[in-house]
Scaffold this motif. Structure first.
Motif, PDB file in Angstrom:
ATOM      1  N   HIS A  93       0.807  -1.234   0.000  1.00 41.73           N
ATOM      2  CA  HIS A  93       0.000   0.000   0.000  1.00 41.73           C
ATOM      3  C   HIS A  93       0.831   1.270   0.000  1.00 41.73           C
ATOM      4  N   ARG A  94       1.952   1.288   0.695  1.00 43.34           N
ATOM      5  CA  ARG A  94       2.785   2.492   0.723  1.00 43.34           C
ATOM      6  C   ARG A  94       3.153   2.914  -0.699  1.00 43.34           C
ATOM      7  N   LEU A  95       3.553   1.958  -1.524  1.00 41.97           N
ATOM      8  CA  LEU A  95       3.895   2.275  -2.912  1.00 41.97           C
ATOM      9  C   LEU A  95       2.653   2.499  -3.765  1.00 41.97           C
ATOM     10  N   PHE A  96       1.678   1.600  -3.668  1.00 46.12           N
ATOM     11  CA  PHE A  96       0.485   1.685  -4.509  1.00 46.12           C
ATOM     12  C   PHE A  96      -0.257   2.999  -4.353  1.00 46.12           C
ATOM     13  N   TYR A  97      -0.294   3.505  -3.159  1.00 46.92           N
ATOM     14  CA  TYR A  97      -1.029   4.741  -2.904  1.00 46.92           C
ATOM     15  C   TYR A  97      -0.096   5.958  -2.920  1.00 46.92           C
ATOM     16  N   GLY A  98       1.144   5.749  -3.327  1.00 60.42           N
ATOM     17  CA  GLY A  98       2.117   6.836  -3.343  1.00 60.42           C
ATOM     18  C   GLY A  98       2.232   7.502  -4.705  1.00 60.42           C
ATOM     19  N   GLU A  99       3.366   8.089  -4.918  1.00 56.25           N
ATOM     20  CA  GLU A  99       3.662   8.873  -6.119  1.00 56.25           C
ATOM     21  C   GLU A  99       3.896   7.981  -7.328  1.00 56.25           C
ATOM     22  N   GLY A 100       3.314   8.324  -8.462  1.00 54.51           N
ATOM     23  CA  GLY A 100       3.565   7.601  -9.701  1.00 54.51           C
ATOM     24  C   GLY A 100       5.018   7.741 -10.127  1.00 54.51           C
ATOM     25  N   GLY A 101       5.499   6.747 -10.858  1.00 57.37           N
ATOM     26  CA  GLY A 101       6.866   6.804 -11.374  1.00 57.37           C
ATOM     27  C   GLY A 101       7.880   6.046 -10.541  1.00 57.37           C
ATOM     28  N   LEU A 102       7.417   5.348  -9.500  1.00 52.92           N
ATOM     29  CA  LEU A 102       8.319   4.518  -8.706  1.00 52.92           C
ATOM     30  C   LEU A 102       8.183   3.069  -9.165  1.00 52.92           C
ATOM     31  N   ALA A 103       9.230   2.290  -8.921  1.00 50.16           N
ATOM     32  CA  ALA A 103       9.199   0.870  -9.255  1.00 50.16           C
ATOM     33  C   ALA A 103       8.575   0.096  -8.102  1.00 50.16           C
ATOM     34  N   TYR A 104       7.735  -0.849  -8.441  1.00 51.33           N
ATOM     35  CA  TYR A 104       7.186  -1.797  -7.473  1.00 51.33           C
ATOM     36  C   TYR A 104       7.645  -3.169  -7.937  1.00 51.33           C
ATOM     37  N   VAL A 105       8.545  -3.781  -7.171  1.00 52.04           N
ATOM     38  CA  VAL A 105       9.087  -5.092  -7.514  1.00 52.04           C
ATOM     39  C   VAL A 105       8.656  -6.076  -6.434  1.00 52.04           C
ATOM     40  N   PHE A 106       8.126  -7.203  -6.863  1.00 51.59           N
ATOM     41  CA  PHE A 106       7.757  -8.241  -5.911  1.00 51.59           C
ATOM     42  C   PHE A 106       8.198  -9.593  -6.439  1.00 51.59           C
ATOM     43  N   LEU A 107       8.270 -10.557  -5.525  1.00 47.83           N
ATOM     44  CA  LEU A 107       8.660 -11.910  -5.872  1.00 47.83           C
ATOM     45  C   LEU A 107       7.394 -12.724  -6.070  1.00 47.83           C
TER      46      LEU A 107
ATOM     47  N   ASN B 250      11.549 -13.426 -16.979  1.00 50.53           N
ATOM     48  CA  ASN B 250      12.667 -13.356 -17.921  1.00 50.53           C
ATOM     49  C   ASN B 250      13.145 -11.917 -18.084  1.00 50.53           C
ATOM     50  N   LEU B 251      12.209 -10.984 -18.136  1.00 51.01           N
ATOM     51  CA  LEU B 251      12.529  -9.563 -18.273  1.00 51.01           C
ATOM     52  C   LEU B 251      13.400  -9.098 -17.103  1.00 51.01           C
ATOM     53  N   THR B 252      12.993  -9.416 -15.878  1.00 45.68           N
ATOM     54  CA  THR B 252      13.758  -8.942 -14.717  1.00 45.68           C
ATOM     55  C   THR B 252      15.116  -9.628 -14.627  1.00 45.68           C
ATOM     56  N   ARG B 253      15.201 -10.902 -14.951  1.00 46.91           N
ATOM     57  CA  ARG B 253      16.507 -11.577 -14.929  1.00 46.91           C
ATOM     58  C   ARG B 253      17.435 -10.967 -15.983  1.00 46.91           C
ATOM     59  N   ALA B 254      16.920 -10.720 -17.184  1.00 44.39           N
ATOM     60  CA  ALA B 254      17.740 -10.173 -18.266  1.00 44.39           C
ATOM     61  C   ALA B 254      18.298  -8.796 -17.916  1.00 44.39           C
ATOM     62  N   LEU B 255      17.517  -7.993 -17.192  1.00 41.35           N
ATOM     63  CA  LEU B 255      17.957  -6.639 -16.851  1.00 41.35           C
ATOM     64  C   LEU B 255      18.455  -6.511 -15.408  1.00 41.35           C
ATOM     65  N   ALA B 256      18.620  -7.634 -14.717  1.00 39.44           N
ATOM     66  CA  ALA B 256      19.158  -7.675 -13.348  1.00 39.44           C
ATOM     67  C   ALA B 256      18.317  -6.864 -12.365  1.00 39.44           C
ATOM     68  N   VAL B 257      16.997  -6.930 -12.509  1.00 32.81           N
ATOM     69  CA  VAL B 257      16.077  -6.252 -11.592  1.00 32.81           C
ATOM     70  C   VAL B 257      15.733  -7.223 -10.468  1.00 32.81           C
ATOM     71  N   THR B 258      15.880  -6.766  -9.220  1.00 33.59           N
ATOM     72  CA  THR B 258      15.587  -7.604  -8.055  1.00 33.59           C
ATOM     73  C   THR B 258      14.794  -6.786  -7.035  1.00 33.59           C
ATOM     74  N   LEU B 259      14.559  -7.391  -5.882  1.00 28.72           N
ATOM     75  CA  LEU B 259      13.823  -6.703  -4.820  1.00 28.72           C
ATOM     76  C   LEU B 259      14.527  -5.431  -4.353  1.00 28.72           C
ATOM     77  N   ARG B 260      15.824  -5.320  -4.559  1.00 24.75           N
ATOM     78  CA  ARG B 260      16.527  -4.090  -4.158  1.00 24.75           C
ATOM     79  C   ARG B 260      16.015  -2.878  -4.958  1.00 24.75           C
ATOM     80  N   ASP B 261      15.342  -3.144  -6.079  1.00 22.67           N
ATOM     81  CA  ASP B 261      14.806  -2.062  -6.910  1.00 22.67           C
ATOM     82  C   ASP B 261      13.403  -1.631  -6.485  1.00 22.67           C
ATOM     83  N   ASN B 262      12.828  -2.307  -5.520  1.00 17.12           N
ATOM     84  CA  ASN B 262      11.496  -1.929  -5.049  1.00 17.12           C
ATOM     85  C   ASN B 262      11.540  -0.512  -4.476  1.00 17.12           C
ATOM     86  N   GLY B 263      10.722   0.362  -5.031  1.00 14.75           N
ATOM     87  CA  GLY B 263      10.659   1.747  -4.561  1.00 14.75           C
ATOM     88  C   GLY B 263      11.606   2.710  -5.242  1.00 14.75           C
ATOM     89  N   VAL B 264      12.470   2.246  -6.158  1.00 15.46           N
ATOM     90  CA  VAL B 264      13.382   3.179  -6.833  1.00 15.46           C
ATOM     91  C   VAL B 264      12.604   4.081  -7.782  1.00 15.46           C
TER      92      VAL B 264
END
Length: 190
Positions: free
Chosen positions: A60-74, A128-142
């Motif tokens: 919810h913190r991200l979903f109800y926050g500012e547009g333009g942030l990354a939301y990454v989940f497993l 496949n997209l996230t593995r190819a571009l090395a996107v992980t949970l550390r990108d949540n909220g960037v």
């Protein structure tokens, strides 16, 4: 140049359509990997049974926050999924990036995925997209408008022909026509 915050301050449906043709850029460990976004899915607020705004309170913190942030989940404890938050603060929504047409750094993407650089599914499918571009949970909220993970304007000035249909790989609200893809593009997920 990354898309401005104003681009994301719209409905998830509008952002999902308009991200098609834009370029996802990842700068990781000295490597640049990029791909043209060819498939997306919109997720709305709590009225959308498949949206994490409906059943995942931790989002919810991200979903109800500012547009333009990354939301990454497993997903299923295995695949990272990259979403762009859409809407203004207080208006939940996000866009799942489902598939890319690889543009730059194909050898790096292939090494990360352990497939051939010309593999048709190199960055097709959210995991496949996230593995190819090395996107992980550390990108949540960037912030997707600046930094090592950004989305840039479409390369072609003409809008692609867009197809619409139900989202895939979900059981709740699966019938909603909130999946968008570039019609005829060979990199769209199957």
């Amino acid at each position: 140049m990354p898309l401005p915050r104003a681009f994301y301050r719209r409905s998830a449906r509008a952002v999902a359509r308009d991200l098609l043709g834009c370029v996802l850029v990842s700068r990781r460990g000295g490597a640049l990997t990029t791909g043209r976004i060819v498939e997306t899915e919109a997720y709305l607020g709590p009225e959308d049974g498949a949206s994490h705004a409906a059943f995942r309170p931790g989002s919810h913190r991200l979903f109800y926050g500012e547009g333009g942030l990354a939301y990454v989940f497993l997903n299923y404890g295995v695949h990272h999924c990259l979403n762009a938050i859409a809407g203004r603060p207080g208006q939940p929504g996000c866009v799942l990036l489902r598939a890319l047409e690889p543009l730059a750094g194909l050898a790096v993407m292939a090494r990360r995925r352990r497939v051939a650089a010309n593999a048709p599914r190199l960055a097709s499918g959210p995991g496949n997209l996230t593995r190819a571009l090395a996107v992980t949970l550390r990108d949540n909220g960037v912030d997707l408008t600046e930094g090592p993970l950004t989305i840039e304007a479409a390369l072609e000035p003409d809008r692609p022909r867009i197809a619409t249909g139900p989202r895939i790989g979900i059981t709740r609200s699966a019938d909603l026509p909130l999946r968008f893809w570039i019609a005829g593009n060979p990199f769209v997920s199957r």
